[in-house]
Scaffold this active site. Structure first.
Site, PDB file in Angstrom:
ATOM      1  N   TYR A 186       0.854  -1.195   0.000  1.00 42.72           N
ATOM      2  CA  TYR A 186       0.000   0.000   0.000  1.00 42.72           C
ATOM      3  C   TYR A 186       0.890   1.246   0.000  1.00 42.72           C
ATOM      4  O   TYR A 186       0.687   2.174  -0.789  1.00 42.72           O
ATOM      5  CB  TYR A 186      -0.896  -0.034   1.246  1.00 42.72           C
ATOM      6  CG  TYR A 186      -1.861   1.131   1.391  1.00 42.72           C
ATOM      7  CD1 TYR A 186      -3.085   1.116   0.736  1.00 42.72           C
ATOM      8  CD2 TYR A 186      -1.554   2.229   2.201  1.00 42.72           C
ATOM      9  CE1 TYR A 186      -3.984   2.164   0.876  1.00 42.72           C
ATOM     10  CE2 TYR A 186      -2.443   3.277   2.349  1.00 42.72           C
ATOM     11  CZ  TYR A 186      -3.656   3.240   1.689  1.00 42.72           C
ATOM     12  OH  TYR A 186      -4.542   4.287   1.837  1.00 42.72           O
TER      13      TYR A 186
ATOM     14  N   LYS B 181       1.215   4.262  -2.865  1.00 36.98           N
ATOM     15  CA  LYS B 181       0.920   5.669  -2.549  1.00 36.98           C
ATOM     16  C   LYS B 181       2.155   6.554  -2.801  1.00 36.98           C
ATOM     17  O   LYS B 181       2.017   7.708  -3.207  1.00 36.98           O
ATOM     18  CB  LYS B 181       0.408   5.789  -1.113  1.00 36.98           C
ATOM     19  CG  LYS B 181      -0.925   5.050  -0.867  1.00 36.98           C
ATOM     20  CD  LYS B 181      -2.039   5.511  -1.803  1.00 36.98           C
ATOM     21  CE  LYS B 181      -3.378   4.874  -1.488  1.00 36.98           C
ATOM     22  NZ  LYS B 181      -4.459   5.323  -2.384  1.00 36.98           N
TER      23      LYS B 181
END
Ligand SMILES: NC(=O)c1ccc[n+]([C@@H]2O[C@H](COP(=O)([O-])OP(=O)(O)OC[C@H]3O[C@@H](n4cnc5c(N)ncnc54)[C@H](O)[C@@H]3O)[C@@H](O)[C@H]2O)c1
Length: 263
Positions: free
Chosen positions: A159, A163
């Protein structure tokens, strides 16, 4: 205080608008006068957002979209143009986090899926929207990154990687402002009060779930409406392009400069 209808006549498209931050942004954009296309893989959630916008007197339409499918990305952009005549604002917002077990134990398919939804779809949505925005004489693209895109977020490394990718993409697309009058910016919120932070708990063993429930229970969560206001600020402020906006609980939003320059 009456809403400012300064986005009247504008058309906005929000992915992942069937829940959380996307729903709050769709409502805020509609309250500001924009016609809003709600795109989500979850039809029920998308229809609920549509109802909420319409009940508040706004104009919106829902289009079923899987952002990991290139044809769906092209179709959602075409839908916006066909339904409302143009596209001025794209919020690339749909996102997922890891289930259990975390990386490196997570199966390959899971981390590929996270990259597909959180990063490839942001690239693909941007690529699909640019020709339409160029025809309108410009536009604004806001990407949902995360504080995990700025820090060492070890709780969910893949994740975090996606990002960081969204932050890098946003900064690198600054040239589109001069080239096509398209401003690309992103938001980097800390924990926001949406279903997302708790989604991965369901796949955890009981002991781990208990530990995370305790951790999440102690973290003050940002209301999604505050994140939506930050998105609108990035949409409205014509001086902002290639910018990364950090949003932390109880603190004013702030723009984060790149850690270093090339020379
Ligand atoms: N909630 C947080 O703490 C937080 C913090 C920082 C950044 N973010 C980011 O903000 C964005 C929105 O998160 P949220 O908290 O509102 O989450 P959420 O889970 O409430 O909403 C995400 C939405 O994306 C949709 N979605 C998932 N996969 C999709 C796909 N393949 N195609 C289309 N739609 C899909 C879901 O159906 C859902 O409606 C995400 O990119 C997330 O990473 C969230």
């Amino acid at each position: 205080m009456p809403e400012v209808k300064d986005l009247k006549g504008k058309v906005a498209l929000v992915t992942g608008a069937g829940s959380g931050i996307g729903r709050a942004t769709a409502i805020a954009l509609a309250n500001a006068g924009a016609a809003v296309v709600i795109a989500d893989i979850d039809d029920e959630g998308g229809q609920k957002t549509l109802r909420l916008v319409e009940e508040a007197g706004g104009k919106a339409a829902f289009v079923h979209t899987d952002v990991t499918n290139w044809e769906d990305l092209e179709r959602m952009v075409a839908f916006a143009e066909e339904t409302f005549g143009r596209l001025d604002v794209l919020h690339n917002n749909a996102g997922i986090n890891a289930g259990w077990p975390p990386f490196p134990q997570s199966p390959r398919e899971r981390w590929i899926k996270i990259i597909d939804v959180n990063l490839s779809a942001v690239i693909g949505g941007t690529q699909a929207a640019i020709p339409v925005m160029r025809r309108n004489g410009g536009g604004v693209i806001i990407n949902s990154a995360s504080l995990a895109g700025l820090i060492a977020y070890s709780a969910d490394p893949i994740y975090a990687a996606t990002k960081h990718g969204v932050v890098g993409l946003t900064r690198a697309l600054v040239f589109l402002k001069d080239e096509s009058n398209i401003r690309v910016n992103c938001i980097c919120p800390g924990f926001v009060d949406t279903p997302l932070p708790r989604r991965r708990l369901a796949s955890m063993p009981a002991e781990e779930r208990g530990r995370w429930e305790k951790i999440l229970g102690q973290i003050p969560m940002i209301p999604p409406s505050e994140v939506a206001e930050a998105v609108l600020e990035l949409v409205r402020d014509e001086s902002l392009a290639g910018e990364v906006m950090a949003i932390q609980y109880g603190q004013p939003c702030r723009l984060v400069a790149p850690p270093m320059q090339a020379m």
